[in-house]
Scaffold this active site. Structure first.
Site, PDB file in Angstrom:
ATOM      1  CE  LYS A  22      -2.038  -1.168   3.883  1.00 31.70           C
ATOM      2  NZ  LYS A  22      -1.317  -2.444   4.133  1.00 31.70           N
ATOM      3  NE  ARG A  97      -4.522  -1.342   9.713  1.00 28.94           N
ATOM      4  CZ  ARG A  97      -3.439  -0.844   9.129  1.00 28.94           C
ATOM      5  NH1 ARG A  97      -3.455   0.367   8.641  1.00 28.94           N
ATOM      6  NH2 ARG A  97      -2.340  -1.571   9.020  1.00 28.94           N
ATOM      7  NE  ARG A 136       7.161  -2.204   6.339  1.00 27.33           N
ATOM      8  CZ  ARG A 136       5.832  -2.209   6.387  1.00 27.33           C
ATOM      9  NH1 ARG A 136       5.136  -1.754   5.359  1.00 27.33           N
ATOM     10  NH2 ARG A 136       5.209  -2.689   7.441  1.00 27.33           N
TER      11      ARG A 136
END
Ligand code: ADP
Ligand code: ADP
Ligand code: ZN
Length: 227
Positions: A22, A97, A136
């Site tokens: 995202k 969410r 990440r």
């Protein structure tokens, strides 16, 4: 890049579990279409760092991989959406969410005579998400996202975008917390795919493909949304 004068102010939602891409895709769409990326994760991490009341409440929840309360997140998002730059359209990354957040977002949009133009579901296999998240890291200078294997800077340790050399890893990007974040996603966020499908604005993208392939698919969808 489109200059923003001949395109509609589309408001987009990016749905997908942690690690789906995202943030990576939202940044690229921000560049290509001049929309504003709004990441509630980034806004919450900034609140934690600044030591605000909301940040103090959110810190332990985020470290445990659970969702911060609707009340806190909606308040933060409402403030940010009210800033003038958002008028040209936003890419919501990590919000809503929960169903409560989606309903609150609809109300906020209605108040300002707007709506959600498209909700794009980044579809991935859970099994691949631990590797994406464990690898990440992010440039501290400009926020550009990288990955140990899947997206490395041209010069190791140096950001392609800003030349910065300080890279950071998130406290919650570890294998144990990822499992809880994935559980939270399936229990509380995945139902939003049906929510937006029911409103006729859902698009699904195969986000197991490489970053550029996913970006091309998103470009096509967003180009239609702003036309
Ligand atoms: P999210 O915002 O959905 O949590 P990110 O955009 O931060 O996800 O991506 C998670 C990690 O996976 C980052 O290190 C990113 O560079 C990498 N990544 C993003 N998209 C892909 C992809 N399509 N293939 C492989 N790695 C990806
Ligand atoms: P990722 O895309 O990797 O899941 P985010 O940066 O979007 O990460 O979110 C990190 C954490 O911040 C989440 O695990 C959650 O604790 C909190 N958070 C972010 N956005 C929301 C939201 N809309 N509602 C509740 N909690 C949120
Ligand atoms: Zn940078």
């Amino acid at each position: 890049m489109m200059d923003g004068t001949d395109q509609k102010a589309a408001n987009l939602v990016l749905l997908g579990p942690p690690g789906a891409g995202k943030g990576t895709q939202a940044r690229m769409l921000e560049e290509s279409f001049g929309l504003v990326q709004l990441s509630t994760g980034d806004l919450l991490r900034a609140a934690v760092k600044a030591g605000t009341e909301a940040g103090r409440q959110a810190k332990a929840v985020m470290e445990a991989g659970d969702l911060v309360s609707d009340e806190i997140v909606i308040a933060i998002l409402r403030d940010r959406l009210g800033e003038p730059d958002c008028a040209k359209g936003v890419i919501l990354d990590g919000f809503p969410r929960t169903t409560g957040q989606a309903e609150a977002l609809d109300r906020l949009m209605t108040e300002t005579g707007q709506g959600i133009t498209a909700a794009i579901s980044l579809e991935v296999d859970d099994n691949a998400m631990v590797a994406r998240i464990s690898g990440r890291y992010t440039c501290a200078g400009c926020g550009e996202g990288y990955h140990d294997t899947f997206k490395t800077p041209a010069t190791p340790g140096t950001c392609d975008k800003c030349g910065g050399t300080e890279m950071t890893r998130r406290a919650d990007d570890n294998a144990e917390t990822v499992e809880q974040r994935l559980r939270a996603y399936h229990a509380q966020t995945a139902p939003l795919i049906d929510y937006y499908d029911g409103k006729g604005v859902l698009a699904r993208v195969d986000a197991m493909a490489d970053i550029d392939t996913v970006a091309q698919e998103l470009n096509t969808i967003v180009a239609q949304a702003v036309a």
